[in-house]
Write a protein that holds these residues in place. Structure first.
Motif, PDB file in Angstrom:
ATOM      1  N   GLY A 192       3.619  -2.111   2.668  1.00 43.33           N
ATOM      2  CA  GLY A 192       2.530  -2.572   3.574  1.00 43.33           C
ATOM      3  C   GLY A 192       1.533  -3.597   2.840  1.00 43.33           C
ATOM      4  O   GLY A 192       1.265  -4.736   3.358  1.00 43.33           O
ATOM      5  N   SER A 193       1.604  -3.636   1.437  1.00 42.94           N
ATOM      6  CA  SER A 193       0.919  -4.827   1.017  1.00 42.94           C
ATOM      7  C   SER A 193       1.441  -6.085   0.886  1.00 42.94           C
ATOM      8  O   SER A 193       0.950  -7.193   1.134  1.00 42.94           O
ATOM      9  CB  SER A 193       0.693  -4.517  -0.753  1.00 42.94           C
ATOM     10  OG  SER A 193       2.078  -4.251  -1.339  1.00 42.94           O
TER      11      SER A 193
ATOM     12  N   ILE B 110       3.664  -6.978   3.404  1.00 47.93           N
ATOM     13  CA  ILE B 110       3.413  -7.559   4.745  1.00 47.93           C
ATOM     14  C   ILE B 110       2.123  -7.977   4.840  1.00 47.93           C
ATOM     15  O   ILE B 110       1.898  -9.146   5.650  1.00 47.93           O
ATOM     16  CB  ILE B 110       3.687  -6.415   5.698  1.00 47.93           C
ATOM     17  CG1 ILE B 110       5.282  -6.022   5.643  1.00 47.93           C
ATOM     18  CG2 ILE B 110       3.341  -6.621   7.006  1.00 47.93           C
ATOM     19  CD1 ILE B 110       5.494  -4.742   6.524  1.00 47.93           C
ATOM     20  N   ASP B 111       1.007  -7.353   4.299  1.00 42.18           N
ATOM     21  CA  ASP B 111      -0.272  -8.030   4.671  1.00 42.18           C
ATOM     22  C   ASP B 111      -0.605  -9.241   3.794  1.00 42.18           C
ATOM     23  O   ASP B 111      -1.348 -10.163   4.362  1.00 42.18           O
ATOM     24  CB  ASP B 111      -1.355  -7.005   4.033  1.00 42.18           C
ATOM     25  CG  ASP B 111      -1.289  -5.706   4.928  1.00 42.18           C
ATOM     26  OD1 ASP B 111      -1.017  -5.848   5.963  1.00 42.18           O
ATOM     27  OD2 ASP B 111      -1.955  -4.707   4.450  1.00 42.18           O
ATOM     28  N   ASP B 112       0.287  -9.352   2.878  1.00 40.62           N
ATOM     29  CA  ASP B 112       0.140 -10.754   2.126  1.00 40.62           C
ATOM     30  C   ASP B 112       0.829 -11.717   2.569  1.00 40.62           C
ATOM     31  O   ASP B 112       0.722 -13.041   2.170  1.00 40.62           O
ATOM     32  CB  ASP B 112       0.599 -10.434   0.509  1.00 40.62           C
ATOM     33  CG  ASP B 112      -0.492  -9.545  -0.214  1.00 40.62           C
ATOM     34  OD1 ASP B 112      -1.649  -9.404   0.163  1.00 40.62           O
ATOM     35  OD2 ASP B 112      -0.056  -8.899  -1.298  1.00 40.62           O
TER      36      ASP B 112
ATOM     37  N   GLU C  23       8.450  -9.877   6.342  1.00 38.99           N
ATOM     38  CA  GLU C  23       8.430  -9.467   7.862  1.00 38.99           C
ATOM     39  C   GLU C  23       9.618  -8.736   8.122  1.00 38.99           C
ATOM     40  O   GLU C  23      10.851  -9.086   7.809  1.00 38.99           O
ATOM     41  CB  GLU C  23       8.270 -10.824   8.736  1.00 38.99           C
ATOM     42  CG  GLU C  23       7.061 -11.589   8.783  1.00 38.99           C
ATOM     43  CD  GLU C  23       5.906 -10.711   9.571  1.00 38.99           C
ATOM     44  OE1 GLU C  23       6.256  -9.993  10.374  1.00 38.99           O
ATOM     45  OE2 GLU C  23       4.688 -10.957   9.219  1.00 38.99           O
TER      46      GLU C  23
END
Length: 301
Positions: free
Chosen positions: A135-136, A138-140, A144
């Protein structure tokens, strides 16, 4: 009748056109003069494309994230290589691909993971088994993931050009494309050219219907810069438990030992055993005694 201003060549740079305009003004639109100028320009252009002095002679290597494997590869996979990761089902190919990706995002490298047979929730669960926080990343913007991907080669190419990753994993090509059509596919060749142009290090996961003892190579193996084979084999007649093994069967620009090396699954992924010499020799002996006749091995292209 209007005269074609550039009767011989119409795809020159603006600098070349200025030179031709000067020739045309001073000497007239004589084909021999223009052709001579073009030959001179093309020669200069060709030389600039293969300027050996501007080529980096040092090979940059990319860590795989798999403990022990980098040691087998003189420090890692040469940057920009496309490597086949292959073997029968259930031998750790997807896990190796995920470790390769996570090693990249930990170094702040942008990475793409294309799965053609697993949904995204299933992939995320697989990653989370090893404590990898997707999650982190992908958020950063460093990761992908595309699950159960129905993308075409053209779609993938557009994603790559937009995202500009340093690492990519395709899992697995057998689901995505027919092996008989794969190597001759114009779409694949265009995508492969893009991967090379952008110097992206890529793992291409494929499935084998046979184990490492059967020394037969398929169409996918011949397009890779390297081949890493994962399998499980019986070490001795007394112990029935199958031992996971990996073998670097090919890696261009790298001195490799093709002897199968035992590895283990850990809570952090997969890792090659530290003390492998005796076991590896036994594995090689068993393979030599059991393998089928050699087929053609993949050639460097």
């Amino acid at each position: 009748m209007a005269r074609n201003k550039f009767p011989v060549h119409t795809t020159l740079s603006s600098e070349a056109i200025k030179i031709l305009e000067r020739y045309e003004k001073e000497l007239g639109a004589k084909n021999r003069v223009l052709e001579k100028a073009l030959m001179s320009l093309d020669s200069t252009k060709f030389k600039s494309k293969i300027d050996i002095n501007n080529i980096d002679k040092a090979i940059k290597r990319i860590g795989t994230g798999v403990f022990g494997l980098d040691e087998m590869l003189e420090g890692g996979i040469p940057k920009g290589f496309s490597v086949i990761v292959t073997g029968p089902p259930g031998t750790g190919k997807t896990t190796l691909g995920m470790q390769f990706i996570m090693e990249g995002v930990k170094a702040d490298e942008k990475c793409l993971f294309f799965s053609f047979e697993e949904r995204i929730p299933q992939l995320i669960q697989h990653f989370m088994r090893f404590g990898w926080d997707l999650g982190s990343h992908i958020d950063d913007g460093y990761l992908e993931i595309f699950g159960m991907s129905m993308l075409t080669f053209e779609d993938i190419g557009e994603i790559i050009e937009t995202y500009k990753p340093q690492r990519i994993v395709f899992d697995s090509l057998n689901v995505f494309t027919d092996p008989q059509e794969f190597r001759r596919s114009v779409s694949w060749r265009s995508l492969h050219k893009l991967l090379k142009k952008m110097n992206i290090t890529t793992l291409l996961v494929t499935e084998k219907e046979f184990g490492i003892r059967t020394r037969v190579y398929d169409t996918y193996d011949f397009v890779g810069d390297g081949i890493i084979f994962l399998d499980k084999i019986q070490v001795n007649e007394v112990e029935p438990t199958l031992t996971p093994v990996m073998a670097v069967q090919k890696m261009r620009a790298t001195k490799v030992d093709t002897t199968p090396q035992p590895f283990r699954f850990t809570d952090k992924g997969i890792a090659k055993y530290r003390t492998v010499n005796l076991m590896a020799n036994k594995l090689q002996e068993r393979m030599n005694a059991a393998h089928s006749p050699l087929s053609e091995e993949p050639r460097d292209q």
